[in-house]
Design a protein around this motif. Structure first.
Motif, PDB file in Angstrom:
ATOM      1  N   VAL A 164       0.856  -1.205   0.000  1.00 27.41           N
ATOM      2  CA  VAL A 164       0.000   0.000   0.000  1.00 27.41           C
ATOM      3  C   VAL A 164       0.883   1.244   0.000  1.00 27.41           C
ATOM      4  CG1 VAL A 164      -1.697   1.353   1.288  1.00 27.41           C
ATOM      5  CG2 VAL A 164      -1.912  -1.151   1.218  1.00 27.41           C
ATOM      6  N   LEU A 165       1.906   1.230   0.867  1.00 30.51           N
ATOM      7  CA  LEU A 165       2.785   2.407   0.977  1.00 30.51           C
ATOM      8  C   LEU A 165       3.614   2.607  -0.293  1.00 30.51           C
ATOM      9  CD1 LEU A 165       3.800   2.078   4.722  1.00 30.51           C
ATOM     10  CD2 LEU A 165       2.323   3.832   3.693  1.00 30.51           C
ATOM     11  N   GLN A 166       4.010   1.497  -0.941  1.00 28.76           N
ATOM     12  CA  GLN A 166       4.733   1.635  -2.220  1.00 28.76           C
ATOM     13  C   GLN A 166       3.930   2.507  -3.186  1.00 28.76           C
ATOM     14  OE1 GLN A 166       5.315  -2.344  -3.776  1.00 28.76           O
ATOM     15  NE2 GLN A 166       6.858  -2.873  -2.235  1.00 28.76           N
ATOM     16  N   ASP A 167       2.620   2.327  -3.189  1.00 29.75           N
ATOM     17  CA  ASP A 167       1.777   3.035  -4.169  1.00 29.75           C
ATOM     18  C   ASP A 167       1.219   4.350  -3.640  1.00 29.75           C
ATOM     19  OD1 ASP A 167       2.176   0.805  -5.731  1.00 29.75           O
ATOM     20  OD2 ASP A 167       0.063   0.483  -6.190  1.00 29.75           O
ATOM     21  N   LEU A 168       0.853   4.403  -2.368  1.00 31.59           N
ATOM     22  CA  LEU A 168       0.000   5.508  -1.903  1.00 31.59           C
ATOM     23  C   LEU A 168       0.605   6.358  -0.791  1.00 31.59           C
ATOM     24  CD1 LEU A 168      -3.470   3.656  -1.943  1.00 31.59           C
ATOM     25  CD2 LEU A 168      -2.533   5.177  -3.687  1.00 31.59           C
ATOM     26  N   ASN A 169       1.869   6.130  -0.454  1.00 34.12           N
ATOM     27  CA  ASN A 169       2.498   6.949   0.590  1.00 34.12           C
ATOM     28  C   ASN A 169       2.425   8.421   0.189  1.00 34.12           C
ATOM     29  OD1 ASN A 169       3.824   7.535   2.950  1.00 34.12           O
ATOM     30  ND2 ASN A 169       5.855   6.973   2.188  1.00 34.12           N
ATOM     31  N   GLY A 170       1.949   9.263   1.118  1.00 35.25           N
ATOM     32  CA  GLY A 170       1.827  10.690   0.819  1.00 35.25           C
ATOM     33  C   GLY A 170       0.490  11.066   0.188  1.00 35.25           C
ATOM     34  N   ARG A 171      -0.304  10.062  -0.198  1.00 31.21           N
ATOM     35  CA  ARG A 171      -1.578  10.349  -0.856  1.00 31.21           C
ATOM     36  C   ARG A 171      -2.792  10.051   0.016  1.00 31.21           C
ATOM     37  NH1 ARG A 171      -1.823   9.851  -6.692  1.00 31.21           N
ATOM     38  NH2 ARG A 171       0.222  10.372  -7.489  1.00 31.21           N
ATOM     39  N   ILE A 172      -2.569   9.349   1.137  1.00 27.49           N
ATOM     40  CA  ILE A 172      -3.687   8.969   2.010  1.00 27.49           C
ATOM     41  C   ILE A 172      -3.306   9.270   3.457  1.00 27.49           C
ATOM     42  CG2 ILE A 172      -4.421   7.173   0.402  1.00 27.49           C
ATOM     43  CD1 ILE A 172      -3.218   5.071   2.245  1.00 27.49           C
ATOM     44  N   GLU A 173      -4.315   9.369   4.336  1.00 27.12           N
ATOM     45  CA  GLU A 173      -4.020   9.738   5.721  1.00 27.12           C
ATOM     46  C   GLU A 173      -3.348   8.608   6.495  1.00 27.12           C
ATOM     47  OE1 GLU A 173      -6.590  10.912   4.159  1.00 27.12           O
ATOM     48  OE2 GLU A 173      -6.537  13.069   4.562  1.00 27.12           O
ATOM     49  N   ALA A 174      -3.810   7.355   6.271  1.00 30.31           N
ATOM     50  CA  ALA A 174      -3.280   6.266   7.110  1.00 30.31           C
ATOM     51  C   ALA A 174      -3.475   4.907   6.465  1.00 30.31           C
ATOM     52  CB  ALA A 174      -3.973   6.285   8.474  1.00 30.31           C
ATOM     53  N   VAL A 175      -2.646   3.975   6.911  1.00 36.07           N
ATOM     54  CA  VAL A 175      -2.868   2.562   6.586  1.00 36.07           C
ATOM     55  C   VAL A 175      -2.843   1.779   7.889  1.00 36.07           C
ATOM     56  CG1 VAL A 175      -0.396   2.270   6.024  1.00 36.07           C
ATOM     57  CG2 VAL A 175      -2.034   0.525   5.311  1.00 36.07           C
ATOM     58  N   LEU A 176      -3.812   0.903   8.062  1.00 35.33           N
ATOM     59  CA  LEU A 176      -3.816  -0.006   9.202  1.00 35.33           C
ATOM     60  C   LEU A 176      -3.022  -1.237   8.791  1.00 35.33           C
ATOM     61  CD1 LEU A 176      -7.551   0.161  10.333  1.00 35.33           C
ATOM     62  CD2 LEU A 176      -5.569   0.796  11.727  1.00 35.33           C
TER      63      LEU A 176
END
Ligand code: TXA
Ligand code: MG
Length: 358
Positions: A164-176
């Motif tokens: 998830v972070l590979q793709d969306l780091n900086g674009r979303i508030e959080a990942v569980l």
């Protein structure tokens, strides 16, 4: 799209997730934010399904085409009554048997669902996930969650928080981060709005299981001219290098794959081989990634997307993938591989690798 949010990674116990992290994630969702979370299929990117502005941010963050509707995730069956205009008897039977679990039902949409979520369609896709983190998060948010897979549009779906972070780091508030997602392929999408139920996307629940309960069930072709599920028309699940899929019986697949790999290697190309046979011969011609075992398609489903992402790291020029049988969860795996191949599909060799007819 702004790419400068400080994305938080909130660790959570996948079995007993009732912690501060879930409450915090629920608050983010209530403020219109985006939270990625594990499900029993793949990681989803959640927003309040009833808040059009929050849902619009999902499309922005993923770079998702606006005409591709989202699945609404609920934590209890009662909620479907508030979302769908009516619930046909077949849907009740399926919810009894497969919910919570990897089955998404397409039903007539009710007025509460904003057009951002349904991409303006008159129908609604809804499922109740089985993963404790997903259920706890929907509970904490107190609203149904629209959630596509938490990847950039066109990339393989994520099966870990790291993906998830590979793709969306900086674009979303959080990942569980609740560890690896379950099955590894997405839910089955079943359209119940017509006369005969139609599988729009094969997934965790197999056609065989559905037919046992419903009788006749159609399966939409992987490359229909006008797919009824908007998402299925896009070349999907794609790693960076082009992928060529070899289909057929095991020996025939291995023979053709070796032939192609040798050819490509001789041309100076770095060949990736996505294997589910574990054939040792491949190591001499390419970078082998074992996705699972052909005899046990569940293991291939679980390893498929991570394997596709691995080829990006290995920086191969092309990927040759071994096909498997179209039965059980194998059908969902083959659907994803065919999409990734984007029509670059060849048959196995008529003479198998050990020289015998397959
Ligand atoms: O397992 C899953 O289903 C995962 C997890 C996160 O729940 N979600 C997922 O969502 O795979 P997504 O957005 O990647 O895929 C949803 C698929 C798309 O092919 C979309 O076009 C289809 O469902 N879909 C959604 N609403 C639909 C509708 N009203 N009619 C037909 N197809 C629909
Ligand atoms: Mg997706």
């Amino acid at each position: 799209m702004e790419n400068n949010l400080a994305t938080r990674c909130l660790k959570v116990d996948p079995v007993r997730p009732e912690t501060g992290a879930i409450l915090e994630a629920g608050r983010i969702l209530n403020r219109g934010g985006l939270v990625a979370f594990p499900t029993e299929t793949v990681y989803g990117l959640g927003a309040n399904a009833l808040d059009g502005r929050a849902v619009a941010r999902i499309f922005e963050a993923k770079g998702r085409p606006a005409d591709n509707p989202l699945i609404v995730h609920v934590a209890c069956r009662e909620e479907v009554k508030h979302l769908a205009k009516n619930i046909p008897p077949a849907a009740e039977i399926l919810m009894d048997n497969f919910w919570p679990g990897p089955l998404t039902l397409v039903l007539p949409a009710g007025a509460a669902v904003p057009p951002e979520t349904t991409a303006g369609l008159k129908t609604l896709a809804v499922r109740m996930p089985r993963h404790p983190v997903a259920l706890a998060l929907i509970g904490a948010a107190g609203v149904p969650l629209a959630a596509p897979s938490a990847n950039l549009s066109g990339r393989p779906s994520p099966t870990t928080a790291e993906h998830v972070l590979q793709d969306l780091n900086g674009r979303i508030e959080a990942v569980l981060d609740g560890g690896p997602a379950g099955m590894g392929v997405e839910s089955t999408v079943l359209d119940l709005t017509g006369f005969v139920p139609v599988i729009l996307r094969p997934g965790g629940v197999t056609p065989e299981e559905l037919r046992e309960l419903l009788g006749e069930v159609e399966v939409e072709a992987a490359f229909g001219d006008r797919p009824r599920s908007p998402g299925m028309k896009y070349a999907h699940y794609a790693p960076k290098a082009p992928l060529l899929l070899v289909e057929g019986a095991p020996g025939a697949v291995a023979a053709r794959l070796m032939e192609l790999a040798r050819e490509q290697k001789a041309l100076g190309r770095r060949v990736g081989i996505l294997s589910c046979s574990g054939s040792r011969d491949y190591a001499s011609v390419g970078e082998v990634v074992l996705a699972g075992r052909r005899e046990n398609p569940e293991t291939v489903a679980a390893g498929l997307y991570a394997a596709l992402r691995r080829f990006d790291e290995l920086d191969v020029d092309l990927i040759l993938a071994e096909g498997l049988e179209d039965s059980g969860v194998g059908l969902a795996v083959m659907n994803r591989l065919r999409k990734a191949a984007d029509r670059r599909i060849v048959a196995g060799s008529p003479v198998s690798f050990n020289g015998k007819q397959p």
